[in-house]
Design an enzyme around this catalytic site. Structure first.
Site, PDB file in Angstrom:
ATOM      1  N   LYS A 195      24.544  -1.360 -68.971  1.00  0.00           N
ATOM      2  CA  LYS A 195      25.427  -2.228 -68.184  1.00  0.00           C
ATOM      3  C   LYS A 195      25.776  -3.484 -68.967  1.00  0.00           C
ATOM      4  O   LYS A 195      26.934  -3.886 -69.051  1.00  0.00           O
ATOM      5  CB  LYS A 195      24.711  -2.583 -66.871  1.00  0.00           C
ATOM      6  CG  LYS A 195      25.534  -3.389 -65.917  1.00  0.00           C
ATOM      7  CD  LYS A 195      24.818  -3.454 -64.584  1.00  0.00           C
ATOM      8  CE  LYS A 195      24.743  -4.853 -64.065  1.00  0.00           C
ATOM      9  NZ  LYS A 195      24.028  -4.966 -62.806  1.00  0.00           N
ATOM     10  N   GLU A 201      16.830  -1.574 -77.130  1.00  0.00           N
ATOM     11  CA  GLU A 201      16.400  -0.175 -77.241  1.00  0.00           C
ATOM     12  C   GLU A 201      17.611   0.755 -77.280  1.00  0.00           C
ATOM     13  O   GLU A 201      17.688   1.676 -78.098  1.00  0.00           O
ATOM     14  CB  GLU A 201      15.517   0.213 -76.036  1.00  0.00           C
ATOM     15  CG  GLU A 201      14.143  -0.433 -76.017  1.00  0.00           C
ATOM     16  CD  GLU A 201      14.129  -1.763 -75.287  1.00  0.00           C
ATOM     17  OE1 GLU A 201      15.208  -2.411 -75.170  1.00  0.00           O
ATOM     18  OE2 GLU A 201      13.048  -2.177 -74.841  1.00  0.00           O
ATOM     19  N   GLY A 252      20.796  -2.444 -61.893  1.00  0.00           N
ATOM     20  CA  GLY A 252      20.360  -1.327 -62.739  1.00  0.00           C
ATOM     21  C   GLY A 252      19.558  -0.282 -61.975  1.00  0.00           C
ATOM     22  O   GLY A 252      19.857   0.911 -62.012  1.00  0.00           O
ATOM     23  N   ARG A 253      18.518  -0.727 -61.251  1.00  0.00           N
ATOM     24  CA  ARG A 253      17.626   0.243 -60.585  1.00  0.00           C
ATOM     25  C   ARG A 253      18.270   0.869 -59.354  1.00  0.00           C
ATOM     26  O   ARG A 253      17.702   1.770 -58.754  1.00  0.00           O
ATOM     27  CB  ARG A 253      16.302  -0.433 -60.241  1.00  0.00           C
ATOM     28  CG  ARG A 253      16.437  -1.695 -59.410  1.00  0.00           C
ATOM     29  CD  ARG A 253      15.142  -2.488 -59.423  1.00  0.00           C
ATOM     30  NE  ARG A 253      15.266  -3.795 -58.789  1.00  0.00           N
ATOM     31  CZ  ARG A 253      15.700  -4.896 -59.396  1.00  0.00           C
ATOM     32  NH1 ARG A 253      16.116  -4.834 -60.655  1.00  0.00           N
ATOM     33  NH2 ARG A 253      15.748  -6.051 -58.768  1.00  0.00           N
ATOM     34  N   GLU A 339      10.174  -3.729 -59.343  1.00  0.00           N
ATOM     35  CA  GLU A 339      11.104  -4.694 -59.932  1.00  0.00           C
ATOM     36  C   GLU A 339      11.853  -5.435 -58.819  1.00  0.00           C
ATOM     37  O   GLU A 339      12.253  -6.580 -58.978  1.00  0.00           O
ATOM     38  CB  GLU A 339      12.099  -3.990 -60.870  1.00  0.00           C
ATOM     39  CG  GLU A 339      12.559  -4.894 -62.004  1.00  0.00           C
ATOM     40  CD  GLU A 339      13.414  -4.192 -63.051  1.00  0.00           C
ATOM     41  OE1 GLU A 339      14.202  -3.296 -62.693  1.00  0.00           O
ATOM     42  OE2 GLU A 339      13.320  -4.548 -64.223  1.00  0.00           O
ATOM     43  N   LYS A 485      10.802  -9.934 -73.176  1.00  0.00           N
ATOM     44  CA  LYS A 485      11.962  -9.524 -73.982  1.00  0.00           C
ATOM     45  C   LYS A 485      12.298 -10.613 -74.997  1.00  0.00           C
ATOM     46  O   LYS A 485      12.545 -10.352 -76.165  1.00  0.00           O
ATOM     47  CB  LYS A 485      13.174  -9.375 -73.050  1.00  0.00           C
ATOM     48  CG  LYS A 485      13.649  -7.972 -72.826  1.00  0.00           C
ATOM     49  CD  LYS A 485      15.051  -8.022 -72.241  1.00  0.00           C
ATOM     50  CE  LYS A 485      15.149  -7.261 -70.958  1.00  0.00           C
ATOM     51  NZ  LYS A 485      16.448  -7.357 -70.303  1.00  0.00           N
TER      52      LYS A 485
HETATM   53  C1  G6Q Z   1      17.131  -2.816 -63.462  1.00  0.00           C
HETATM   54  C2  G6Q Z   1      16.990  -3.714 -64.564  1.00  0.00           C
HETATM   55  C3  G6Q Z   1      16.722  -3.057 -65.908  1.00  0.00           C
HETATM   56  C4  G6Q Z   1      17.981  -2.573 -66.634  1.00  0.00           C
HETATM   57  C5  G6Q Z   1      17.616  -2.237 -68.074  1.00  0.00           C
HETATM   58  C6  G6Q Z   1      18.773  -1.708 -68.872  1.00  0.00           C
HETATM   59  O1  G6Q Z   1      17.406  -3.140 -62.338  1.00  0.00           O
HETATM   60  O2  G6Q Z   1      18.047  -4.572 -64.600  1.00  0.00           O
HETATM   61  O3  G6Q Z   1      15.799  -2.005 -65.826  1.00  0.00           O
HETATM   62  O4  G6Q Z   1      18.527  -1.475 -65.987  1.00  0.00           O
HETATM   63  O5  G6Q Z   1      17.093  -3.376 -68.697  1.00  0.00           O
HETATM   64  O6  G6Q Z   1      19.817  -2.624 -68.887  1.00  0.00           O
HETATM   65  P1  G6Q Z   1      21.229  -2.262 -69.439  1.00  0.00           P
HETATM   66  O7  G6Q Z   1      21.824  -1.211 -68.576  1.00  0.00           O
HETATM   67  O8  G6Q Z   1      22.013  -3.535 -69.403  1.00  0.00           O
HETATM   68  O9  G6Q Z   1      21.021  -1.745 -70.839  1.00  0.00           O
END
Ligand code: G6Q
Length: 519
Positions: A195, A201, A252-253, A339, A485
């Site tokens: 996102k 990673e 994200g989650r 989270e 991070k």
């Molecule tokens: C979820 C978090 C986290 C995120 C990852 C990947 O709610 O925000 O797990 O999804 O850090 O992030 P990106 O999609 O930005 O790479």
């Protein structure tokens, strides 16, 4: 504040029931809530009807249903008053609002329309490239991995013949290598999902795979697809076969039903299969939104969880699917719940004077029975269990072996565990004694198909959201993942400084470790 509500005070004075005495067949048959194809059996929770009354009063006093309405309407809920924080709507529900006349407010309608355009794009993409790829690798981490991975694995029984999906998430080079060794890259589509478009990673793994693709003399542009935020560093359609978008208002989650999961799920299940997941999730969204408190499945689940956490003071929750297909679902729930609700301040920035989200963990049953169930039955900590079960298997094959099928054996074990936890067993030998009175509940559905899985996903999303609403915490940010991070990035400069003989900002604590590695 949660602890100042009248219901909280009444609940503190309530005496939990003793399941080893009070669990009866009548109680089991009467404590069932049905909805969206699920039955929630909750007789084996330590609640009386008085306690339930107070729990529903708690939901009422904290305006849990009203907050669900505001969330699904697209009001800004991801915010902490009085300090710098995210400041966004929370609209993962709009991603699957594709099936009814939209009655919600403008932001939700707009979000659903954006999602519809991306879905159309995906449908065309899948049609155009039909038969070209046998394998798909999704590169992403956290929310851009766990949900889609759990769903793809859960529905492997429905994968289209000749289509396989793989995931690379960890920056461990062995993660990428083991996947790359298992596919024919000439026929592989690589979906890079981030996102933010900045995740270390994911960007590293993208380059890792690009290097391999180029070494094979292939053109990365013919193999790579991007899923990212508009205007993110990854939003560069010239580098990809196609680019799909995700927006700020989908966390994200909570993003498995957005484009984050859509490409891999659409690839292995077909577009129709992915839409079934959306339909199931949407049905549960509508249920969470419109069912009144007493018949609202995720709300009841949230309240029982709050009873166990804040009044029985239980620190962890085991989520145990009696379905091998849900192998990675506990890992997704771990992120979703921990989270979201692993927070120590409330929405006004004040320190919480009560416990918030528990530790979530789990593995499929019956496998768990041959390992950690010892502690669940006889350990000194009480672990409430959320069981999940299905009446029918996914595949049509099952055999009567010694007069029962494997599915019957699976279900017998599920019910046995719940009863054993509740009732226990008296024995003169203390080592064979089971104290019992340990809470659990069972969520049962007909069969784990795409629709049911979508609804199950949304059931947990809404359970977590309702708990956050009642605790008055922000379930939609994740500041707690930032510090580590940031320090990792600082340490990385020390690795690169060593290679380039350059300089890095002093960081004695980390330097001590690097010195010992003697790299
Ligand atoms: C979820 C978090 C986290 C995120 C990852 C990947 O709610 O925000 O797990 O999804 O850090 O992030 P990106 O999609 O930005 O790479």
């Amino acid at each position: 504040m949660f602890t100042n509500t009248a219901a909280f005070k009444r609940l503190e004075a309530q005496k939990p029931i003793d399941l080893s005495v009070e669990l009866t067949a009548e109680r089991i048959e009467s404590m069932v809530l049905k909805g969206v194809g699920f039955d929630l059996y909750y007789a084996t929770e330590r609640v009386s009807s008085d306690i339930l009354d107070d729990l529903y009063a708690l939901a009422d006093e904290s305006h849990a249903l009203e907050k669900m309405r505001r969330m699904q309407a697209g009001e800004v809920l991801n915010r902490i008053e009085g300090c710098e924080s995210e400041n966004r709507a929370v609209l993962h529900t709009a991603m699957r609002d594709q099936f009814s006349d939209r009655q919600t407010a403008a932001p939700a309608v707009e979000a659903a329309e954006k999602a519809a355009l991306e879905l159309k794009k995906l449908e065309r993409f899948l049609e155009k490239h039909e038969g070209k790829f046998t394998d798909l690798i999704q590169i992403g981490i956290g929310g851009s991995d766990l949900g889609p991975r759990a769903l793809c694995i859960a529905l492997q029984a429905f994968w289209r013949p000749g289509c396989r999906v793989h995931f690379i998430s960890n920056v461990d080079p062995d993660d990428a290598s083991s996947v790359l060794n298992a596919v024919d890259l000439k026929k592989t589509l690589v979906v890079v999902v981030s996102k933010s478009g900045t995740t270390l990673e994911t960007l590293t793994n993208e380059e890792f795979v690009r290097v391999r693709i180029k070494k094979m003399g292939l053109d990365p542009k013919e193999h790579f697809v991007a899923v990212t935020g508009e205007k993110s560093p990854m939003d560069d359609p010239s580098r990809y076969l196609a680019s799909f978008y995700i927006w700020d208002f989908v966390g994200g989650r909570y993003s498995a039903t957005s484009m984050v999961g859509a490409i891999s799920l659409g690839f292995c299940l077909g577009f129709h299969g992915f839409k079934e997941i959306l339909r199931g999730a949407h049905a549960m969204d509508l249920h969470a939104l419109t069912a009144s408190a007493r018949v609202n499945l995720p709300l009841l689940s949230a309240l029982l969880g709050i009873w166990n956490r804040n009044f029985l003071r239980l620190r962890t929750v085991a989520v145990i699917p009696y379905s091998q297909a849900l192998l990675r679902f506990p890992a997704h729930l771990q992120q979703l719940d921990m989270e979201s609700n692993g927070k120590h301040i409330d929405k006004s920035g004040r320190l919480c004077q009560f416990s918030t989200g528990p530790v979530i963990w789990g593995e499929p049953g019956t496998n768990g029975q041959h390992s950690f169930y010892q502690l669940i039955h006889q350990g000194t900590d009480v672990v409430p269990v959320e069981f999940m079960g299905f009446k029918k298997s996914q595949h049509p094959y099952d055999y009567e072996i010694q007069n029962t099928t494997s599915q019957e054996k699976l279900l017998s074990n599920l019910f046995a565990q719940s009863i054993a936890l509740a009732v226990g067993q008296k024995n003169d030998n203390p080592n064979k004694q089971f104290i019992g009175n340990r809470p659990s509940r069972i969520l049962m559905a007909e069969r784990l198909d795409p629709f049911t899985l979508g609804a199950l996903l949304a059931y947990y999303e809404h359970k977590v959201a309702f708990q956050g609403f009642i605790w008055n915490i922000n379930s939609f940010d994740q500041e707690g993942v930032q510090l580590g991070k940031m320090l990792a990035t600082k340490i990385l400069f020390h690795f690169s400084a060593k290679r380039t003989k350059g300089k890095a900002e002093p960081f004695p604590l980390a330097e001590a470790y690097l010195k010992m590695l003697d790299l």
